[in-house]
Design an enzyme around this catalytic site. Structure first.
Site, PDB file in Angstrom:
ATOM      1  N   THR A 122      53.821 -19.446   1.538  1.00 14.53           N
ATOM      2  CA  THR A 122      52.688 -20.366   1.625  1.00 14.53           C
ATOM      3  C   THR A 122      51.714 -20.122   0.472  1.00 14.53           C
ATOM      4  O   THR A 122      51.361 -18.982   0.181  1.00 14.53           O
ATOM      5  CB  THR A 122      51.958 -20.163   2.978  1.00 14.53           C
ATOM      6  OG1 THR A 122      52.895 -20.415   4.017  1.00 14.53           O
ATOM      7  CG2 THR A 122      50.775 -21.098   3.120  1.00 14.53           C
ATOM      8  N   CYS A 174      45.137  -1.682 -15.344  1.00 19.53           N
ATOM      9  CA  CYS A 174      46.146  -1.111 -14.453  1.00 19.53           C
ATOM     10  C   CYS A 174      46.494   0.323 -14.825  1.00 19.53           C
ATOM     11  O   CYS A 174      47.074   1.048 -14.034  1.00 19.53           O
ATOM     12  CB  CYS A 174      47.396  -1.968 -14.436  1.00 19.53           C
ATOM     13  SG  CYS A 174      47.670  -2.833 -15.945  1.00 19.53           S
TER      14      CYS A 174
END
Ligand code: PLP
Length: 397
Positions: A257, A346
């Protein structure tokens, strides 16, 4: 005790713009439908996702059906790299080891995806194209590696640590020429996450086959990114294999979704960007030049990593400050309320010197004594002055 917090890490992420927040608001609880549902709630959600797709595809001159939404740029890069490789293997079973060509200073989301592909059954051959001291690839050299076994060429458009702008259109032209001569099937993926805030990134002008974009770098929310996939609108020739399978969302390339509020925010952030990109560019260009002038005044031995400030991405300034360990600088500045970075967000916890700066041919000591300062819409000249004064106090004493 710090009195004020100052943020100089807009290359890591940006705050959500008020206009974007307002556009997202209805989709948390009022229009909360699942875009896959047929009823009116579902249709309202699907319409909202489609409006964002329309905005984004328009912004880069793509067709509506060539945009695949994902949750992050990392995911979009993985989909482009691994999905293309898997598809190439299916279509070219005669090629024992498909080749991937990438610059030696790519983002970890690309390097790690390629390394994972190397470990998969039927490994790939990886060619790392060298870069010069400014981080630029040598186009003829890179193209000389493209052959009939090459599945993918990947170079970032604008570099997240050092701001290098790669000659993407020139690389794409070279690959297209080799393709038209029947010498390769290679597809070309660029990561335009850092370039998009300041450069047009039109796919017709760049000539790329795949391009990654991210919401969180353009004052949109986290949780939304996109992969442009040339030719996706022709269903018989989907050029890559999905990594996530399921309900067939995003033309079957990314099941699950859709994150409707985040995608709506991405669309609104893109609209806002298109309306003010020149103004943004002018603003950060001045701040970056000013900041670099002042750094040189305060710390005369400092040097820029990557391209000269006038040639690189407008919002990124990566500087070498001899004899000052990046980690110590980050900590001292953070204690003074100032956020900068030592590389990509990161790798903030890895404590390793930047492999990118070493990749430019610099020493490990230089890579371990550099910081990235990045500017954004809310940055002011006065903030840069406070930053410089703090650097002077912390590093010079
Ligand atoms: N590519 C580039 C050029 C980036 O700068 C970043 C993030 O800093 C990414 C990919 C990965 O983005 P994310 O962490 O949102 O997946």
């Amino acid at each position: 005790m710090q009195s004020r917090r100052l943020y100089f890490d807009y290359a890591a992420t940006t705050p959500v713009a008020p206009e974007v927040l307002r556009a997202m608001e209805p989709y948390w609880s009022g229009e909360f439908g699942n875009p896959g549902s047929l009823h009116s709630w579902g249709q309202a959600a699907m319409n909202a996702v489609d409006r964002a797709r329309e905005t984004l595809s328009g912004a880069i001159g793509a067709s509506f059906r060539e945009i695949v939404f994902a949750a992050s740029a990392t995911e979009a890069n993985n989909l482009g790299v691994i999905g293309t490789l898997r598809k190439f293997r299916m279509d070219h079973s005669d090629v024992a080891r498909p080749r991937v060509i990438l610059s030696s200073i790519e983002h970890p989301s690309v390097l790690e995806a390629v390394r994972a592909a190397e470990r998969e059954r039927g490994a790939v051959e990886v060619v790392y194209a060298p870069v010069d001291a400014a981080g630029r690839v040598n186009v003829p050299e890179l193209l000389s590696h493209v052959n009939a076994d090459t599945a993918l060429v990947f170079t970032m458009y604008g570099h997240n640590e050092i701001g290098t702008i790669q000659p993407v259109a020139e690389i794409a032209e070279g690959i297209q020429k080799l393709r038209s001569e029947g010498k390769t099937y290679a597809r070309f993926h660029t990561d335009a996450v850092q370039a998009f805030p300041f450069l047009p990134c039109r796919v017709d002008e760049l000539g790329v086959d795949l391009m990654t974009l991210s919401s969180q770098k353009i004052y949109g929310p986290k949780g939304a990114a996109a992969l442009y996939v040339r030719g996706l609108s022709t269903p018989r020739s989907i050029p890559l294999e999905p990594l996530v399978r399921g309900g067939g969302q995003e033309y079957g390339l990314r099941a699950g979704t859709e994150n409707v509020p985040a995608i709506v925010g991405f669309g609104a952030a893109t609209e806002l960007l298109l309306a003010r990109r020149e103004k943004d560019a002018d603003h950060v260009r001045k701040l970056k030049n000013y900041c670099w002038e002042r750094i040189r005044e305060v710390l005369p031995g400092s040097e820029v990593n990557g391209p000269p400030p006038k040639d690189g991405l407008l919002h990124i300034l990566n500087v070498y400050l001899p004899r000052h360990a990046s980690e110590d600088m980050l900590t001292a500045l953070d204690l003074a309320g100032i956020a900068v970075s030592a590389g990509s967000a990161c790798s903030a916890r890895s404590l390793e010197p930047s492999a990118v700066i070493e990749g430019l041919g610099h020493s490990r000591e230089r890579a371990a004594s550099s910081i990235r300062v990045s500017f954004g819409r809310p940055t002011t000249k006065e903030e840069v002055d406070v930053f410089i004064e703090t650097v002077r106090q912390v590093l010079v004493g």
